[in-house]
Design a protein around this motif. Structure first.
Motif, PDB file in Angstrom:
ATOM      1  N   GLN A  16      -7.174   8.962   5.232  1.00 21.82           N
ATOM      2  CA  GLN A  16      -7.088   7.912   6.407  1.00 21.82           C
ATOM      3  C   GLN A  16      -7.942   8.408   7.356  1.00 21.82           C
ATOM      4  OE1 GLN A  16      -5.513   5.307   5.011  1.00 21.82           O
ATOM      5  NE2 GLN A  16      -4.975   4.951   7.340  1.00 21.82           N
ATOM      6  N   GLN A  64       0.877  -1.015  -0.022  1.00 24.43           N
ATOM      7  CA  GLN A  64       0.202   0.049   0.012  1.00 24.43           C
ATOM      8  C   GLN A  64       0.956   1.021   0.012  1.00 24.43           C
ATOM      9  OE1 GLN A  64      -2.113   1.556   3.511  1.00 24.43           O
ATOM     10  NE2 GLN A  64      -3.803   0.484   2.579  1.00 24.43           N
ATOM     11  N   THR A 116      -4.498   7.258   1.493  1.00 25.63           N
ATOM     12  CA  THR A 116      -3.938   5.920   0.939  1.00 25.63           C
ATOM     13  C   THR A 116      -4.403   5.868  -0.591  1.00 25.63           C
ATOM     14  OG1 THR A 116      -4.682   4.822   2.993  1.00 25.63           O
ATOM     15  CG2 THR A 116      -4.814   3.172   0.988  1.00 25.63           C
ATOM     16  N   TYR A 133      -5.555   4.038  -3.505  1.00 29.18           N
ATOM     17  CA  TYR A 133      -6.304   2.593  -4.022  1.00 29.18           C
ATOM     18  C   TYR A 133      -6.151   2.423  -5.465  1.00 29.18           C
ATOM     19  CZ  TYR A 133      -8.687   2.768   0.311  1.00 29.18           C
ATOM     20  OH  TYR A 133      -9.101   2.634   1.648  1.00 29.18           O
ATOM     21  N   ARG A 146       0.754   5.367   0.581  1.00 24.08           N
ATOM     22  CA  ARG A 146       0.337   6.412   1.406  1.00 24.08           C
ATOM     23  C   ARG A 146       1.184   7.749   0.982  1.00 24.08           C
ATOM     24  NH1 ARG A 146      -1.473   4.283   7.360  1.00 24.08           N
ATOM     25  NH2 ARG A 146      -2.437   2.434   6.650  1.00 24.08           N
ATOM     26  N   GLU A 174      -7.257  -1.461  -1.677  1.00 25.64           N
ATOM     27  CA  GLU A 174      -6.180  -0.695  -0.783  1.00 25.64           C
ATOM     28  C   GLU A 174      -4.887  -1.379  -0.816  1.00 25.64           C
ATOM     29  OE1 GLU A 174      -7.334  -0.530   3.326  1.00 25.64           O
ATOM     30  OE2 GLU A 174      -8.773  -1.994   3.036  1.00 25.64           O
TER      31      GLU A 174
END
Length: 141
Positions: free
Chosen positions: A47, A8, A90, A92, A10, A97
């Motif tokens: 988030q 993931q 985050t 996607y 971020r 995710e």
């Protein structure tokens, strides 16, 4: 690293950019960021909003089924943590995710190149390896 782990990405952004991105998950308000998102069929989610959604769902469906309920609730109610998570997003990909290493590598490189560009502060990579991530607290703690 085990090839079965997923990843993931971020990003952390300025308060000003965060306010815009919360209502614009495809990032049209930021042309370079939007270009990266478009190339990878990606979007962003704040988030703080994800945490608030988790708490709301847990309260609707029964908190006993959500091991991180109390931690998450405490987090979004803490003003300092709320400020931090309002600026964390985050990424996607295809609505997911977590995703494979190849796409994570590309996203990390392309997004890292945008650091310093109109409010993009940092890019962070996470993986699904439990050894690298905090685990839910034991019940009753």
């Amino acid at each position: 690293m085990n090839d079965t782990w997923l990843f993931q990405i971020r990003i952390s952004v300025s308060a000003e950019l965060a306010a815009s991105l919360r209502d614009d998950p495809t990032c049209t308000v930021h042309d370079p960021l939007h270009d990266v998102m478009r190339r990878h069929n990606a979007s962003v989610k704040c988030q703080f909003d994800a945490f608030a959604d988790y708490v709301s769902e847990a309260q609707r469906l029964g908190t006993e089924k959500y091991p991180l309920y109390q931690w998450t609730k405490d987090t979004i109610e803490n003003p300092e943590k709320k400020a931090k998570y309002l600026q964390s997003f985050t990424v996607y990909v295809d609505g997911k995710e977590v995703y494979g290493k190849d796409i994570a590598d590309l996203l990390q490189a392309e997004l890292s190149a945008l650091i310093g560009n109109a409010g993009i502060r940092s890019v962070i990579r996470f993986d699904t390896n439990p050894a690298n991530n905090p685990q839910p607290p034991a019940r009753g703690q």
